[in-house]
Design a protein around this motif. Structure first.
Motif, PDB file in Angstrom:
ATOM      1  N   ARG A 258       0.830  -1.211   0.000  1.00 45.85           N
ATOM      2  CA  ARG A 258       0.000   0.000   0.000  1.00 45.85           C
ATOM      3  C   ARG A 258       0.861   1.256   0.000  1.00 45.85           C
ATOM      4  N   ASP A 261       1.759   1.722  -3.495  1.00 45.81           N
ATOM      5  CA  ASP A 261       0.589   2.277  -4.194  1.00 45.81           C
ATOM      6  C   ASP A 261       0.466   3.774  -3.935  1.00 45.81           C
ATOM      7  N   THR A 277      -6.031   6.660   0.154  1.00 45.69           N
ATOM      8  CA  THR A 277      -5.141   5.565   0.554  1.00 45.69           C
ATOM      9  C   THR A 277      -4.500   5.840   1.903  1.00 45.69           C
TER      10      THR A 277
END
Length: 589
Positions: A258, A261, A277
């Protein structure tokens, strides 16, 4: 029958503490040097060990104490082969040997503590071949303590050995360092540390995930003690197992995938997705400051891979970091990575100081996303090179004036200034392109000497030469009495600086190449100076322009409008059309 008392738990850092040089990890260079010294019987009497926390300084000191005092059935003989315990080894390992004295310099800093060592050095060891003094954190000794130790350290008795350990080698006086054999213990590399932790987990019979060990090794920063302490904590946190999920929760780390990302979204300018996010990671328990630190860590990783592609083979990296880090290193330019690092580095401090860490982290990410989307100077130049030439700027607005034909009192006009244009990034980059296309400059020709035919020409020459002090003096502190070629007579106003006369004479000779006679008139001269005349004329022009019916109509139509500048029509006609209007005077409104 009562249960037998169980022995207290021994932490991994103590249970697996190296007891000889074969189990000391990551310090091969030091072990090789000591092995050669012992083999050649060239054993120094004083050693100093330095390095970061947990790399084995105190452990090495205890192993050296064993090596000095090794004694078996054949008798005492120093050796690094400690596979078989000697007569003194067990007592030294347990820290209870009378001839191995360990002292903490953090709590024994004064000269009196060193004086005890100096007094005890005179007496031979009780049972071991050598009396060994181990002083930990030696940099914390006082200056007097260091000075008191110098003589004994340089010429100790043959049965005395000194071993110093410190994390701050720069704080140790050079007089101490020059008397010791120095060893710099290195941080343990991720490859060696990973193998070391795997061997310990194998001996303990504990299952683990490689990704979890990679996180622990990264957090341990090359310190064996830190890594073993984190491993102990991870085992307890995972209830006997070491998994990536439990280590993430224990260390407060966000999911590495993550984080990658989030990095991709930021570098792509997708600020909305990036904020979502980050909010999701925050809701999962990740600390905002840790998230910023993880982003900076990944930025550094991508930059390293871009510079050194083999950095992607680091065993401490997760599979996502290896694969996606290499992909991003091939896509992102170096300037974007260095800019991202600077923003994250500054944002980390902002999050630490902010009362609301999440808000500060989001603002840092927004700044990074918008900065990552900006074109580089090279891109701007390339875009300008492919675009047509810019349209010519609009001509200035025609002055609104009055002359003899419309009933005016004098030939004057008012200049109406338009707002300044806003310079865009493309315009800011344009001079670079034009400069690159500029032809070679012609050779510089030395200017000819100036000629001065009147007092006004003299003032204009001072302005052209950028000698503003002399120009102001000619306009406001002097009145011309007579002016001839090579001779000027002036009158000074009250309060004028007499030194300006000498300055005028020197400047005239410098600018014209001939001597000028500058005299000061002794007769009182009445009348205004040129500056006063100019100010009076400007005030009259502003008053005439302000009273003009057309100007009055404009001022009434646009409340708050002001007459900022007035010029005579002849002066406007003489002004080149491509020059910008002069700035308004500060005292006008």
């Amino acid at each position: 029958m009562a249960d037998a008392p169980t022995s207290p738990y021994l932490v991994l850092a103590r249970k697996y503490r190296p007891r000889d040089f074969t189990t000391l990890v990551g310090q091969d260079a030091m072990v090789q040097t000591l092995g050669n010294a012992f083999a050649q019987n060239r054993i120094h009497h004083a050693f100093i060990l330095t390095g970061v926390r947990g790399v084995g300084k105190t452990t090495t000191a205890r192993i050296l104490a064993r090596a000095f005092n090794y004694e078996d059935k054949s008798g005492p003989h120093p050796t690094l082969d400690l596979s078989v315990e000697g007569e003194h080894c067990r007592a030294i390992i347990e820290g209870r040997h009378v001839d191995v004295i360990e002292m903490d310099a953090a709590s024994n800093t004064g000269i009196n503590d060193i004086r005890e060592i100096i007094d005890s050095v005179k007496y031979a060891p009780s049972s071991a071949p050598y009396k060994v003094y181990v002083i930990d954190e030696v940099h914390m000794l006082s200056t007097a303590a260091f000075n008191g130790l110098l003589k004994t350290l340089e010429e100790p008795p043959p049965y005395v050995k000194f071993i110093f350990a410190t994390t701050e080698i720069r704080k140790v006086p050079v007089t101490i360092l020059s008397r010791c054999m120095r060893f710099d213990l290195r941080r343990i590399t991720p490859e060696i540390m990973t193998a070391y932790l795997e061997s310990i987990l194998g001996q303990e019979g504990i299952s683990f995930e490689p990704e979890a060990l990679a996180m622990i090794v990264r957090a341990g920063e090359g310190s064996a003690r830190d890594n073993l302490s984190l491993l102990d904590q991870a085992i307890a946190h995972g209830n006997g197992t070491v998994t990536a999920t439990t280590v993430k929760a224990m260390l407060g780390l966000g999911d590495r995938a993550r984080i990658i990302d989030l990095f991709e979204e930021l570098m792509g300018g997708q600020i909305g997705q990036a904020i979502e996010t980050m909010r999701a990671l925050y809701d999962m328990g990740a600390d905002p400051q840790t998230l910023v630190a993880d982003l900076a860590d990944f930025t550094h990783l991508v930059t390293r891979i871009k510079v050194v592609p083999s950095a992607a083979d680091d065993v401490s990296l997760t599979p996502d970091e290896r694969r996606r880090g290499a992909e991003l290193a091939g896509k992102l330019p170096m300037r974007a990575l260095t800019r991202a690092w600077q923003i994250l580095f500054k944002g980390y401090d902002e999050v630490a100081r902010a009362s609301n860490g999440l808000q500060a982290a989001e603002m840092a990410l927004i700044r990074l996303a918008y900065a990552a989307d900006l074109p580089s100077p090279d891109d701007l130049i390339a875009r300008l090179a492919n675009q047509p030439a810019p349209a010519p700027s609009l001509p200035p607005m025609a002055p609104i004036g009055r002359g003899p034909s419309n009933g005016g009192g004098g030939a004057s006009a008012m200049r109406v200034e338009s707002p300044r244009p806003v310079m865009t990034e493309a315009v800011a980059a344009q001079p670079t392109t034009l400069q690159a296309a500029r032809p070679a400059e012609a050779p510089v020709v030395q200017p000819a000497m100036a000629t001065v035919g009147s007092y006004k020409e003299l003032i204009a020459l001072a302005g052209a030469k950028r000698d503003m002090l002399l120009k102001l003096a000619l306009e406001g502190q002097m009145r011309p009495v007579s002016f001839e070629q090579g001779k000027i007579e002036i009158a000074l106003v009250e309060g004028a600086n007499p030194a300006s006369v000498n300055t005028l004479s020197a400047r005239l000779q410098e600018w014209t190449g001939q001597r000028w006679l500058v005299t000061v008139s002794t007769k009182p001269i009445d009348g205004p100076t040129l500056r006063q005349e100019k100010e009076e004329r400007a005030a009259l022009q502003r008053a005439q322009a302000h009273d003009d019916p057309l100007v009055q109509a404009i001022l009434n139509t646009f409340p708050g409008a002001r007459v900022v500048n007035v010029k005579v029509k002849d002066e406007l006609d003489a002004t080149p059309p491509d020059l910008p209007p002069p700035p308004p005077e500060e005292d006008d409104e």
